[in-house]
Design an enzyme around this catalytic site. Structure first.
Site, PDB file in Angstrom:
ATOM      1  N   ASP A 143       0.861  -1.177   0.000  1.00  0.00           N
ATOM      2  CA  ASP A 143       0.000   0.000   0.000  1.00  0.00           C
ATOM      3  C   ASP A 143       0.898   1.228   0.000  1.00  0.00           C
ATOM      4  O   ASP A 143       1.750   1.384   0.871  1.00  0.00           O
ATOM      5  CB  ASP A 143      -0.898   0.007   1.240  1.00  0.00           C
ATOM      6  CG  ASP A 143      -1.752   1.261   1.308  1.00  0.00           C
ATOM      7  OD1 ASP A 143      -2.653   1.414   0.456  1.00  0.00           O
ATOM      8  OD2 ASP A 143      -1.519   2.111   2.192  1.00  0.00           O
ATOM      9  N   GLU A 231      -1.910  -1.596  -5.839  1.00  0.00           N
ATOM     10  CA  GLU A 231      -3.144  -0.951  -6.283  1.00  0.00           C
ATOM     11  C   GLU A 231      -2.859  -0.216  -7.584  1.00  0.00           C
ATOM     12  O   GLU A 231      -1.715   0.049  -7.931  1.00  0.00           O
ATOM     13  CB  GLU A 231      -3.674   0.008  -5.219  1.00  0.00           C
ATOM     14  CG  GLU A 231      -2.698   1.088  -4.816  1.00  0.00           C
ATOM     15  CD  GLU A 231      -3.053   1.685  -3.467  1.00  0.00           C
ATOM     16  OE1 GLU A 231      -4.231   2.003  -3.277  1.00  0.00           O
ATOM     17  OE2 GLU A 231      -2.161   1.811  -2.625  1.00  0.00           O
ATOM     18  N   CYS A 283     -12.543  -5.226   4.956  1.00  0.00           N
ATOM     19  CA  CYS A 283     -11.860  -5.834   6.092  1.00  0.00           C
ATOM     20  C   CYS A 283     -10.999  -6.978   5.569  1.00  0.00           C
ATOM     21  O   CYS A 283     -11.504  -7.883   4.908  1.00  0.00           O
ATOM     22  CB  CYS A 283     -12.883  -6.338   7.113  1.00  0.00           C
ATOM     23  SG  CYS A 283     -12.151  -7.353   8.409  1.00  0.00           S
ATOM     24  N   CYS A 286     -12.227 -10.524   7.269  1.00  0.00           N
ATOM     25  CA  CYS A 286     -13.452 -11.245   6.911  1.00  0.00           C
ATOM     26  C   CYS A 286     -13.978 -10.864   5.524  1.00  0.00           C
ATOM     27  O   CYS A 286     -14.889 -11.505   5.025  1.00  0.00           O
ATOM     28  CB  CYS A 286     -14.535 -11.000   7.966  1.00  0.00           C
ATOM     29  SG  CYS A 286     -15.203  -9.335   7.911  1.00  0.00           S
ATOM     30  N   CYS A 302     -13.887  -3.594  12.536  1.00  0.00           N
ATOM     31  CA  CYS A 302     -14.902  -4.261  11.723  1.00  0.00           C
ATOM     32  C   CYS A 302     -15.883  -4.971  12.648  1.00  0.00           C
ATOM     33  O   CYS A 302     -15.546  -5.291  13.786  1.00  0.00           O
ATOM     34  CB  CYS A 302     -14.216  -5.242  10.789  1.00  0.00           C
ATOM     35  SG  CYS A 302     -15.365  -6.202   9.781  1.00  0.00           S
ATOM     36  N   CYS A 304     -16.659  -7.885  12.579  1.00  0.00           N
ATOM     37  CA  CYS A 304     -16.139  -9.223  12.904  1.00  0.00           C
ATOM     38  C   CYS A 304     -15.205  -9.206  14.113  1.00  0.00           C
ATOM     39  O   CYS A 304     -14.769 -10.250  14.581  1.00  0.00           O
ATOM     40  CB  CYS A 304     -15.416  -9.833  11.709  1.00  0.00           C
ATOM     41  SG  CYS A 304     -13.773  -9.132  11.400  1.00  0.00           S
ATOM     42  N   ASP A 311      -3.588   1.677   6.737  1.00  0.00           N
ATOM     43  CA  ASP A 311      -2.628   1.341   5.683  1.00  0.00           C
ATOM     44  C   ASP A 311      -2.246  -0.144   5.708  1.00  0.00           C
ATOM     45  O   ASP A 311      -2.077  -0.762   4.656  1.00  0.00           O
ATOM     46  CB  ASP A 311      -1.367   2.201   5.819  1.00  0.00           C
ATOM     47  CG  ASP A 311      -1.678   3.691   5.727  1.00  0.00           C
ATOM     48  OD1 ASP A 311      -2.690   4.046   5.086  1.00  0.00           O
ATOM     49  OD2 ASP A 311      -0.923   4.493   6.303  1.00  0.00           O
TER      50      ASP A 311
HETATM   51 ZN    ZN Z   1     -14.035  -8.033   9.395  1.00  0.00          ZN
END
Ligand code: ZN
Length: 355
Positions: A143, A231, A283, A286, A302, A304, A311
């Protein structure tokens, strides 16, 4: 070339006679090619970005160069480990510091005078292909950021943060000071000239420092990993936003190019995430898509239960792309795509298209 021979005899162009014909002829050929490309682009016969008309360059510009092609027009020899000599038409033998031994006879050369008065000579050499190293089993995701130069995510779930080198930051500060000083100097004054050379020298030092650092980083990443997830930044698009300066300072484009070049050479793969790939708001644990994250959101949690550094999470997602494991949660198609996609703003978070 007859027009040029006539042109040389007119009083305002006698200076053309001071340089070798070889350089003038090459300049004519380069200009011809530039016009052909321009017209082909206008007629839509040339692929890629629209090409503008060739621009006039003054001989008083501070960056000068000339190119000599054709083996009969120049000669080059190595005189010691670190010194070479090049024979230029009308000038004769000139010493130069050899950065590395030439692997073969060069087919052309370019002599460049930098704005700070330094001269360089660069050669075009057909190099024998290097041995492709044995494959490795690691993958990585990178990243590119503003706070750090890059965050690299590894297979084992760890990440490394790469800062911009400190001496580069120092040079950038010195450059900013020198530029302010230059702006205050009176046009045409001796002090302005001194300031201009100082700015030019710092520019070169910044460029060389950055290039050296990026080469080493790209080398390491390519040596250690078989597939590298990156990216797809629209650097041309982002440069128009207020982030422009930082982006140019970080030299992302150069780093990406170096990684791609070295990967191609070493038989490694660069997996480019699609422009629409939500590397920031997905995320990495997950695969759930969170809200759009403005630039000031440095970390988030998140549903989860995973807590992410912005980053590091993005790098992890790109690592997943590299490993071919990314679960795609967006409607715009798969996470990896080699095909170029028009326009987009990457992570500038100024348009709804952003992550
Ligand atoms: Zn997650």
């Amino acid at each position: 070339m007859k027009a040029m021979a006539r042109s040389k005899r007119t009083e305002e162009r006698t200076w053309l006679g001071q340089v070798t014909d070889v350089a003038l002829q090459q300049a004519m050929r380069d200009a011809d090619r530039a016009y052909q490309n321009y017209f082909a682009s206008l007629r839509g016969k040339r692929k890629g970005r629209r090409i503008g008309a060739p621009r006039f360059k003054s001989r008083k510009d501070h960056q000068d160069s000339f190119r000599i092609t054709g083996r009969s027009n120049f000669a080059v020899r190595q005189v010691s480990k670190q010194r070479g000599q090049v024979k230029l038409p009308r000038i004769g033998w000139v010493h130069f510091a050899l950065s590395r031994a030439l692997p073969a006879d060069p087919s052309s050369l370019t002599v460049i005078r930098e704005p700070d008065g330094r001269h360089y000579v660069s050669f075009v050499v057909e190099a024998p292909a290097r041995m492709v190293p044995a494959p490795v089993h690691q993958t990585a995701g990178i990243d590119l950021g503003l706070n750090h130069l890059a965050v690299i995510a590894h297979d084992d779930g760890t990440s490394s943060t790469i800062e911009n080198p400190r001496h580069l930051k120092k040079k950038l500060r010195m450059l900013a000071t020198a530029q302010k000083e230059l702006a205050r100097r009176e046009k045409g004054s001796a002090n302005r000239k001194k300031s201009r050379i100082k700015v030019a020298r710092l520019h070169r030092q910044v460029r060389e420092t950055r290039l050296d650092h990026h080469h080493k980083l790209a080398r390491k990443v390519v040596d250690e990993n078989q597939v590298i997830g990156l990216e797809t930044l629209s650097i041309a698009g982002m440069a128009r936003t207020r982030l422009a300066k930082s982006i140019h300072d970080a030299g992302w484009g150069i780093l990406v190019r170096l990684i791609e070049e070295k990967a191609a050479e070493a038989g490694r793969t660069v997996a480019r995430a699609d422009r629409a790939f939500p590397s920031t708001r997905m995320c990495s644990a997950c695969g759930a898509l969170g809200e759009k994250k403005p630039l000031n959101v440095r970390s988030w949690s998140c549903a989860c239960g995973a807590t992410h550094d912005r980053d590091v999470n993005a790098a992890m997602n790109l690592r997943n792309v590299a490993a071919g494991q990314a679960e795609t949660q967006n409607d715009c198609g798969g996470p990896t795509s080699a095909a170029p996609v028009p326009a987009g703003t990457g992570e500038a978070v100024t348009t709804p298209a952003a992550a």
